[in-house]
Write a protein that holds these residues in place. Structure first.
Motif: not given
Length: 146
Positions: A49-56, A108-114, A118-123
C-alpha cells in the motif's frame, strides 16, 4: 479625420468580435466531442500500500504525458478496504476516437512499460482479469448524472 478614425475603430471592433465568435464556436464544437467514462477495479497487496501510494504521489512525468497523449483525462485511483482486502478503483474519461489504438500506443510505450513493472507487483488481479492476463477488471456503469 475623426470620421476615418471611427470607421477604423469600428472595423477593428467588428474584427475582434468575429474572431471571438469563431474561437467560441470552435471551442464549443470541441467540447461537444464524445467522451466515454471508464471504471475498473483490482486488488492491492497489504504490504504494498505505501509503495503504491508513493509511486502515485510522484508519478513520472513521461507516464502522465502519455496518459494525455492517449486522450485520457480526469483520471483518478481510489483505495478501499473491504472485509480485510484492499481494492483500487480507477476512473477516467476517454475523449479520443479510437480507444483500442490509444491503449496500444500506451502499452507499446517503453516508459509506461517500466512504470507498470513498478505498479503491477503491488496489485492482485481479480479472477476475471487474471483469466485474460490483465491486471484491472472493467466495471459496468449503472448510473450517471451531470
Amino acid at each position: 479625420m475623426e470620421y476615418l478614425n471611427k470607421k477604423v475603430l469600428f472595423r477593428f471592433v467588428i474584427g475582434v468580435v468575429m474572431v471571438s465568435l469563431i474561437f467560441v464556436g470552435c471551442k464549443a464544437s470541441n467540447s461537444s466531442q464524445k467522451m466515454k467514462r471508464y471504471a475498473s477495479v483490482t486488488g492491492l497487496k497489504e504490504e504494498k500500500i505505501e509503495e503504491y501510494k508513493k509511486l502515485h504521489a510522484a508519478a513520472w512525468p513521461s507516464v502522465l504525458k502519455m496518459i494525455k497523449e492517449c486522450n485520457i483525462q480526469n483520471y483518478s485511483i481510489y483505495l478501499k478496504k473491504i472485509d480485510g482486502k484492499n481494492y483500487l478503483f480507477s476512473y477516467f474519461e476517454y475523449v479520443g476516437d479510437n480507444f483500442e489504438l490509444d491503449m496500444k500506443k500506451m502499452g507499446d510505450d517503453p516508459e509506461t512499460q517500466r512504470w507498470w513493472k513498478e505498479t503491477d507487483p503491488c496489485q492482485i488481479p481479480l479472477p476475471d482479469a487474471a483469466a485474460k492476463g490483465a491486471t484491472w477488471s472493467d466495471m459496468e456503469e449503472v448510473f450517471h448524472t451531470d
